[in-house]
Design a protein around this motif. Structure first.
Motif, PDB file in Angstrom:
ATOM      1  N   ASP A 138       0.843  -1.185   0.000  1.00 36.40           N
ATOM      2  CA  ASP A 138       0.000   0.000   0.000  1.00 36.40           C
ATOM      3  C   ASP A 138       0.883   1.242   0.000  1.00 36.40           C
ATOM      4  OD1 ASP A 138      -1.721   2.213   1.059  1.00 36.40           O
ATOM      5  OD2 ASP A 138      -3.198   0.588   1.161  1.00 36.40           O
ATOM      6  N   CYS A 139       0.525   2.230  -0.808  1.00 34.61           N
ATOM      7  CA  CYS A 139       1.340   3.446  -0.933  1.00 34.61           C
ATOM      8  C   CYS A 139       1.019   4.502   0.123  1.00 34.61           C
ATOM      9  CB  CYS A 139       1.182   4.035  -2.329  1.00 34.61           C
ATOM     10  SG  CYS A 139       1.888   3.019  -3.636  1.00 34.61           S
ATOM     11  N   GLY A 140       0.152   4.169   1.069  1.00 31.73           N
ATOM     12  CA  GLY A 140      -0.041   5.074   2.196  1.00 31.73           C
ATOM     13  C   GLY A 140      -1.372   5.799   2.210  1.00 31.73           C
ATOM     14  N   ASP A 141      -1.698   6.357   3.405  1.00 30.02           N
ATOM     15  CA  ASP A 141      -2.983   7.018   3.603  1.00 30.02           C
ATOM     16  C   ASP A 141      -3.094   8.318   2.818  1.00 30.02           C
ATOM     17  OD1 ASP A 141      -3.749   5.006   5.309  1.00 30.02           O
ATOM     18  OD2 ASP A 141      -3.109   6.077   7.123  1.00 30.02           O
ATOM     19  N   ARG A 142      -1.985   9.029   2.674  1.00 35.36           N
ATOM     20  CA  ARG A 142      -2.039  10.352   2.052  1.00 35.36           C
ATOM     21  C   ARG A 142      -2.515  10.263   0.603  1.00 35.36           C
ATOM     22  NH1 ARG A 142       2.097  13.405  -0.493  1.00 35.36           N
ATOM     23  NH2 ARG A 142       1.640  15.652  -0.545  1.00 35.36           N
ATOM     24  N   VAL A 143      -1.900   9.404  -0.185  1.00 29.77           N
ATOM     25  CA  VAL A 143      -2.309   9.278  -1.582  1.00 29.77           C
ATOM     26  C   VAL A 143      -3.658   8.573  -1.674  1.00 29.77           C
ATOM     27  CG1 VAL A 143      -1.069   7.115  -1.974  1.00 29.77           C
ATOM     28  CG2 VAL A 143      -1.555   8.614  -3.899  1.00 29.77           C
ATOM     29  N   GLY A 144      -3.947   7.662  -0.738  1.00 29.95           N
ATOM     30  CA  GLY A 144      -5.248   7.007  -0.735  1.00 29.95           C
ATOM     31  C   GLY A 144      -6.371   8.001  -0.508  1.00 29.95           C
ATOM     32  N   ALA A 145      -6.175   8.944   0.455  1.00 38.79           N
ATOM     33  CA  ALA A 145      -7.186   9.962   0.723  1.00 38.79           C
ATOM     34  C   ALA A 145      -7.351  10.901  -0.465  1.00 38.79           C
ATOM     35  CB  ALA A 145      -6.802  10.751   1.980  1.00 38.79           C
ATOM     36  N   TRP A 146      -6.240  11.224  -1.137  1.00 37.68           N
ATOM     37  CA  TRP A 146      -6.286  12.127  -2.299  1.00 37.68           C
ATOM     38  C   TRP A 146      -7.116  11.506  -3.420  1.00 37.68           C
ATOM     39  CZ3 TRP A 146      -5.158  12.516  -7.427  1.00 37.68           C
ATOM     40  CH2 TRP A 146      -4.911  13.781  -7.968  1.00 37.68           C
ATOM     41  N   LEU A 147      -6.846  10.235  -3.729  1.00 37.16           N
ATOM     42  CA  LEU A 147      -7.578   9.549  -4.793  1.00 37.16           C
ATOM     43  C   LEU A 147      -9.046   9.357  -4.417  1.00 37.16           C
ATOM     44  CD1 LEU A 147      -4.921   6.873  -5.794  1.00 37.16           C
ATOM     45  CD2 LEU A 147      -5.707   8.766  -7.222  1.00 37.16           C
ATOM     46  N   SER A 148      -9.310   9.045  -3.160  1.00 36.95           N
ATOM     47  CA  SER A 148     -10.691   8.846  -2.714  1.00 36.95           C
ATOM     48  C   SER A 148     -11.503  10.123  -2.858  1.00 36.95           C
ATOM     49  CB  SER A 148     -10.711   8.377  -1.254  1.00 36.95           C
ATOM     50  OG  SER A 148     -10.052   7.132  -1.114  1.00 36.95           O
ATOM     51  N   GLU A 149     -10.892  11.245  -2.510  1.00 32.87           N
ATOM     52  CA  GLU A 149     -11.596  12.522  -2.651  1.00 32.87           C
ATOM     53  C   GLU A 149     -11.861  12.846  -4.108  1.00 32.87           C
ATOM     54  OE1 GLU A 149     -11.001  17.306  -1.629  1.00 32.87           O
ATOM     55  OE2 GLU A 149      -9.578  15.819  -0.840  1.00 32.87           O
ATOM     56  N   PHE A 150     -10.857  12.628  -4.956  1.00 27.93           N
ATOM     57  CA  PHE A 150     -11.012  12.979  -6.367  1.00 27.93           C
ATOM     58  C   PHE A 150     -12.054  12.098  -7.050  1.00 27.93           C
ATOM     59  CE2 PHE A 150      -9.852  12.536 -10.857  1.00 27.93           C
ATOM     60  CZ  PHE A 150      -9.857  13.859 -11.256  1.00 27.93           C
ATOM     61  N   LEU A 151     -12.028  10.789  -6.767  1.00 29.43           N
ATOM     62  CA  LEU A 151     -12.912   9.842  -7.434  1.00 29.43           C
ATOM     63  C   LEU A 151     -14.275   9.721  -6.762  1.00 29.43           C
ATOM     64  CD1 LEU A 151     -10.313   7.030  -8.214  1.00 29.43           C
ATOM     65  CD2 LEU A 151     -11.251   8.711  -9.803  1.00 29.43           C
ATOM     66  N   GLY A 152     -14.389  10.220  -5.526  1.00 30.32           N
ATOM     67  CA  GLY A 152     -15.670  10.173  -4.847  1.00 30.32           C
ATOM     68  C   GLY A 152     -16.027   8.807  -4.306  1.00 30.32           C
ATOM     69  N   LYS A 153     -15.044   7.949  -4.121  1.00 30.67           N
ATOM     70  CA  LYS A 153     -15.282   6.623  -3.536  1.00 30.67           C
ATOM     71  C   LYS A 153     -13.997   6.162  -2.861  1.00 30.67           C
ATOM     72  CE  LYS A 153     -16.493   4.717  -7.369  1.00 30.67           C
ATOM     73  NZ  LYS A 153     -16.960   3.694  -8.344  1.00 30.67           N
ATOM     74  N   PRO A 154     -14.113   5.349  -1.803  1.00 30.88           N
ATOM     75  CA  PRO A 154     -12.904   4.899  -1.090  1.00 30.88           C
ATOM     76  C   PRO A 154     -12.020   4.046  -1.993  1.00 30.88           C
ATOM     77  CG  PRO A 154     -14.882   4.507   0.218  1.00 30.88           C
ATOM     78  CD  PRO A 154     -15.347   4.874  -1.155  1.00 30.88           C
ATOM     79  N   CYS A 155     -10.741   4.328  -2.007  1.00 28.59           N
ATOM     80  CA  CYS A 155      -9.801   3.519  -2.792  1.00 28.59           C
ATOM     81  C   CYS A 155      -8.401   3.681  -2.235  1.00 28.59           C
ATOM     82  CB  CYS A 155      -9.852   3.894  -4.275  1.00 28.59           C
ATOM     83  SG  CYS A 155      -9.380   5.588  -4.614  1.00 28.59           S
ATOM     84  N   ARG A 156      -7.524   2.773  -2.648  1.00 27.67           N
ATOM     85  CA  ARG A 156      -6.132   2.795  -2.235  1.00 27.67           C
ATOM     86  C   ARG A 156      -5.247   2.677  -3.468  1.00 27.67           C
ATOM     87  NH1 ARG A 156      -5.761   4.308   2.940  1.00 27.67           N
ATOM     88  NH2 ARG A 156      -3.663   3.372   3.009  1.00 27.67           N
ATOM     89  N   GLN A 171       3.378  -3.142  -6.891  1.00 24.71           N
ATOM     90  CA  GLN A 171       3.897  -4.499  -6.720  1.00 24.71           C
ATOM     91  C   GLN A 171       5.060  -4.510  -5.738  1.00 24.71           C
ATOM     92  OE1 GLN A 171       3.787  -7.255 -10.047  1.00 24.71           O
ATOM     93  NE2 GLN A 171       5.978  -7.566  -9.814  1.00 24.71           N
ATOM     94  N   SER A 172       5.073  -5.500  -4.883  1.00 25.17           N
ATOM     95  CA  SER A 172       6.155  -5.628  -3.917  1.00 25.17           C
ATOM     96  C   SER A 172       7.478  -5.886  -4.631  1.00 25.17           C
ATOM     97  CB  SER A 172       5.857  -6.775  -2.952  1.00 25.17           C
ATOM     98  OG  SER A 172       7.000  -7.065  -2.162  1.00 25.17           O
TER      99      SER A 172
END
Length: 224
Positions: A34-52, A56-57
């Motif tokens: 997972d690339c972290g909460d910060r980018v996850g929150a940014w994408l979730s706000e932009f797309l209007g739905k929860p996402c992460r 690849q490891s």
């Protein structure tokens, strides 16, 4: 929204500090971080739905897909569908556009310009070939000083009916593609980089493309 930046590279220690998870890509289980909460929150706000956002490891090695004539061994894939690269031919795009225009004369089908069509097929490499679908017969090719092996044709689905800028769906260009290809819905070729070459590999716009076909190889083998 303000821009957000995600580093392309990172240390193994940094990745181990991030949550690990498993995901599926075209039926393959892959290990991701997972690339972290910060980018996850940014994408979730932009797309209007929860996402992460996941990547690849670095400790996970995903092998090539079965059923494709990739040749060789040790080919490693990232989170792509089938192969390392996807190539399309602009001459094939031009022919497909003609079929779309012909079908659109009744006024019931959407028009596409060339760049829109290119975007729909989401290729890594776009070449300017001489003939439409001549790439179907290629077994390998050289772009500049970089060698690739053809790993098969790319089968298409309803994804190419989604406008990449608006997310609107329609039946084109899939319907015209089936007409253009006599029922087939393949467009573009999967490529595998020849990892055995020793010289450095740099791709640049305008590089010459030199293909090899199965017929040419057979002719060479038949030469005494």
């Amino acid at each position: 929204m303000n821009p957000i930046f995600v580093p392309l590279e990172g240390s193994s220690e940094q990745y181990r500090a991030e949550p690990m998870c498993q995901s599926k890509v075209c039926g393959d289980w892959v290990h991701t971080v997972d690339c972290g909460d910060r980018v996850g929150a940014w994408l979730s706000e932009f797309l209007g739905k929860p996402c992460r956002l996941i990547r690849q490891s670095p400790d996970f090695n995903r092998g090539r897909r079965r059923g494709h004539n990739t040749g060789g061994s040790g080919v490693s894939l990232s989170l792509v569908n089938e192969a390392q690269y996807l190539m399309i031919n602009k001459a094939s795009i031009d022919l497909l556009q003609e079929h779309i225009i012909h079908r659109n004369r009744s006024g019931s089908h959407q028009q596409f310009d060339i760049q829109q069509l290119i975007n729909r097929f989401r290729a890594n490499l776009v070449i300017w070939g001489k003939e439409p679908f001549e790439e179907d017969e290629w077994t390998s090719l050289k772009i500049g000083n970089t060698l690739f092996k053809v790993a098969g044709q790319c089968g298409r689905c309803q994804m190419i009916g989604i406008d990449q800028s608006t997310a609107a769906r329609n039946q084109e260009p899939l319907q015209s593609l089936a007409t253009c290809r006599n029922g087939k819905v393949t467009f573009g070729m999967y490529l595998i980089h020849n990892s055995q070459e020793t010289s450095s590999s740099v791709l640049t716009v305008g590089s010459p493309v030199i293909p090899e076909t199965s017929a040419a190889r057979q002719k060479m083998n038949d030469t005494p």
